[in-house]
Design a protein around this motif. Structure first.
Motif, PDB file in Angstrom:
ATOM      1  N   SER A   1       8.111   2.692  10.401  1.00  0.00           N
ATOM      2  CA  SER A   1       7.341   1.461  10.567  1.00  0.00           C
ATOM      3  C   SER A   1       8.120   0.241  10.104  1.00  0.00           C
ATOM      4  O   SER A   1       8.895   0.290   9.154  1.00  0.00           O
ATOM      5  CB  SER A   1       6.037   1.559   9.770  1.00  0.00           C
ATOM      6  OG  SER A   1       5.366   0.322   9.766  1.00  0.00           O
TER       7      SER A   1
ATOM      8  N   HIS B   1       6.827  -2.005   8.612  1.00  0.00           N
ATOM      9  CA  HIS B   1       6.235  -2.394   7.337  1.00  0.00           C
ATOM     10  C   HIS B   1       7.100  -1.959   6.154  1.00  0.00           C
ATOM     11  O   HIS B   1       6.898  -2.420   5.035  1.00  0.00           O
ATOM     12  CB  HIS B   1       4.832  -1.788   7.188  1.00  0.00           C
ATOM     13  CG  HIS B   1       3.817  -2.415   8.087  1.00  0.00           C
ATOM     14  ND1 HIS B   1       3.111  -3.542   7.730  1.00  0.00           N
ATOM     15  CD2 HIS B   1       3.415  -2.090   9.337  1.00  0.00           C
ATOM     16  CE1 HIS B   1       2.293  -3.878   8.714  1.00  0.00           C
ATOM     17  NE2 HIS B   1       2.456  -3.008   9.701  1.00  0.00           N
TER      18      HIS B   1
ATOM     19  N   LYS C   1       0.248  -4.043  -2.115  1.00  0.00           N
ATOM     20  CA  LYS C   1       0.259  -4.358  -0.684  1.00  0.00           C
ATOM     21  C   LYS C   1      -1.160  -4.402  -0.122  1.00  0.00           C
ATOM     22  O   LYS C   1      -1.488  -5.245   0.718  1.00  0.00           O
ATOM     23  CB  LYS C   1       1.089  -3.324   0.073  1.00  0.00           C
ATOM     24  CG  LYS C   1       2.567  -3.325  -0.293  1.00  0.00           C
ATOM     25  CD  LYS C   1       3.231  -4.624   0.094  1.00  0.00           C
ATOM     26  CE  LYS C   1       4.715  -4.597  -0.261  1.00  0.00           C
ATOM     27  NZ  LYS C   1       5.391  -5.880   0.045  1.00  0.00           N
ATOM     28  N   ALA C   2      -2.008  -3.485  -0.578  1.00  0.00           N
ATOM     29  CA  ALA C   2      -3.390  -3.450  -0.097  1.00  0.00           C
ATOM     30  C   ALA C   2      -4.134  -4.726  -0.485  1.00  0.00           C
ATOM     31  O   ALA C   2      -4.873  -5.305   0.322  1.00  0.00           O
ATOM     32  CB  ALA C   2      -4.112  -2.229  -0.655  1.00  0.00           C
ATOM     33  N   ARG C   3      -3.924  -5.176  -1.720  1.00  0.00           N
ATOM     34  CA  ARG C   3      -4.571  -6.420  -2.157  1.00  0.00           C
ATOM     35  C   ARG C   3      -4.065  -7.617  -1.359  1.00  0.00           C
ATOM     36  O   ARG C   3      -4.770  -8.611  -1.194  1.00  0.00           O
ATOM     37  CB  ARG C   3      -4.323  -6.638  -3.653  1.00  0.00           C
ATOM     38  CG  ARG C   3      -5.143  -5.732  -4.557  1.00  0.00           C
ATOM     39  CD  ARG C   3      -5.080  -6.191  -6.001  1.00  0.00           C
ATOM     40  NE  ARG C   3      -3.745  -6.016  -6.557  1.00  0.00           N
ATOM     41  CZ  ARG C   3      -3.345  -4.942  -7.221  1.00  0.00           C
ATOM     42  NH1 ARG C   3      -4.186  -3.930  -7.412  1.00  0.00           N
ATOM     43  NH2 ARG C   3      -2.116  -4.858  -7.705  1.00  0.00           N
TER      44      ARG C   3
ATOM     45  N   GLY D   1      -3.469  -7.533   1.786  1.00  0.00           N
ATOM     46  CA  GLY D   1      -3.948  -7.451   3.158  1.00  0.00           C
ATOM     47  C   GLY D   1      -3.194  -6.493   4.054  1.00  0.00           C
ATOM     48  O   GLY D   1      -3.451  -6.440   5.264  1.00  0.00           O
ATOM     49  N   ASP D   2      -2.264  -5.707   3.511  1.00  0.00           N
ATOM     50  CA  ASP D   2      -1.520  -4.734   4.316  1.00  0.00           C
ATOM     51  C   ASP D   2      -2.445  -3.564   4.650  1.00  0.00           C
ATOM     52  O   ASP D   2      -2.852  -2.809   3.771  1.00  0.00           O
ATOM     53  CB  ASP D   2      -0.302  -4.232   3.528  1.00  0.00           C
ATOM     54  CG  ASP D   2       0.639  -3.380   4.377  1.00  0.00           C
ATOM     55  OD1 ASP D   2       0.143  -2.712   5.307  1.00  0.00           O
ATOM     56  OD2 ASP D   2       1.849  -3.379   4.109  1.00  0.00           O
ATOM     57  N   ARG D   3      -2.794  -3.401   5.916  1.00  0.00           N
ATOM     58  CA  ARG D   3      -3.757  -2.371   6.315  1.00  0.00           C
ATOM     59  C   ARG D   3      -3.183  -0.965   6.244  1.00  0.00           C
ATOM     60  O   ARG D   3      -3.922   0.009   6.143  1.00  0.00           O
ATOM     61  CB  ARG D   3      -4.262  -2.657   7.725  1.00  0.00           C
ATOM     62  CG  ARG D   3      -5.083  -3.940   7.802  1.00  0.00           C
ATOM     63  CD  ARG D   3      -5.702  -4.109   9.173  1.00  0.00           C
ATOM     64  NE  ARG D   3      -6.540  -5.295   9.220  1.00  0.00           N
ATOM     65  CZ  ARG D   3      -7.244  -5.652  10.283  1.00  0.00           C
ATOM     66  NH1 ARG D   3      -7.196  -4.907  11.391  1.00  0.00           N
ATOM     67  NH2 ARG D   3      -7.985  -6.740  10.250  1.00  0.00           N
ATOM     68  N   ILE D   4      -1.890  -0.825   6.352  1.00  0.00           N
ATOM     69  CA  ILE D   4      -1.291   0.510   6.247  1.00  0.00           C
ATOM     70  C   ILE D   4      -1.371   0.999   4.815  1.00  0.00           C
ATOM     71  O   ILE D   4      -1.735   2.129   4.556  1.00  0.00           O
ATOM     72  CB  ILE D   4       0.171   0.498   6.733  1.00  0.00           C
ATOM     73  CG1 ILE D   4       0.201   0.291   8.242  1.00  0.00           C
ATOM     74  CG2 ILE D   4       0.863   1.802   6.365  1.00  0.00           C
ATOM     75  CD1 ILE D   4       1.565   0.414   8.863  1.00  0.00           C
TER      76      ILE D   4
END
Length: 237
Positions: free
Chosen positions: A209, A211, A230-232, A234-237
């Motif tokens: 990826s 990403h 990364k999740a915080r 906004g990274d959806r993966i």
């Protein structure tokens, strides 16, 4: 006539985890003070980990004595089921500590007793004593870290079972054809729900990826902390 005031007491708590070592001074009221940590990492040498454990204990002893506390004992928790000398027969998350009698290598006051316990059991009993004792007599606690631990308190006591491993859920097989666990089996609950499982899933998703750029193109740089960051963001993966 003056009343004698007992000196404040505490214990030193040491948590041996698959990713890091933690230590703190804990008062008789359950107050956690001077929490410190160092990295464990499964591939480290046993001598380095033992040295860090001793260093953390010495630091906590110094902290407690400087503040007038009497250290009444040392409690050391780890994955697996340690014996009275801290020896664990199977430690898939920290393989270098397998069958190592940790107690024999501790540098401490010989008058201070040391108690070893499974981390899940300790977490469950701690929650019972300092959290839910007035409300319940039975509870189950899951400990999520590098691995997945658990502990059961039944009628106010740790449930150990006839072989001492009652309540261990991390290596219950969820799917025989599932991902390989660090213990060598496949499809353990821990291989789906743990810090290790989270990292493995992220590595699979990011292998091909774009990403991965966010991880400096280094798949080994992925950790639970970087995934959460990364999740915080906004990274959806």
């Amino acid at each position: 006539m003056s009343k004698t005031v007992d000196k404040a007491q505490c214990v030193i708590a040491v948590d041996i985890g698959g990713t890091r070592l933690r230590a703190a001074s804990v008062t008789e009221y359950g107050e956690i003070r001077h929490l410190k940590q160092r990295k464990t990492l499964p591939r480290r040498y046993v001598q380095a980990i033992i040295s860090d454990i001793n260093g953390l204990i010495e630091e906590q002893e110094r902290y407690s004595h400087e503040r007038g506390f009497t250290v009444r004992g040392i409690g050391i928790i780890s994955p697996g089921y340690p014996d009275v000398d801290g020896r664990v027969s199977i430690t898939p998350n920290i393989p270098c500590l397998t069958n190592v009698p940790i107690k024999n290598y501790l540098k401490k006051d010989p008058a201070v007793p040391v108690l070893f316990e499974n981390d899940g059991n300790a977490g469950a009993y701690g929650e019972y004593i300092f959290g839910q004792k007035k409300k319940v007599r039975h509870l189950v606690v899951l400990t999520l870290g590098t691995g997945l631990g658990s502990g059961v308190v039944a009628d106010g006591k740790i449930a150990r079972g006839t072989e001492g491993v009652s309540g261990e859920l991390g290596h219950v097989t969820l799917n025989p054809d599932g991902p390989q666990c660090l213990c060598g089996k496949s499809g353990c609950l821990e291989s789906y729900f743990s810090g290790f499982a989270l990292v493995q899933s992220a590595k699979t998703l990011l292998k091909d990826s774009r990403h991965l750029v966010g991880y400096k193109n280094n798949i080994e740089a992925i950790t639970p902390e970087t995934i959460a960051e990364k999740a915080r963001g906004g990274d959806r993966i």
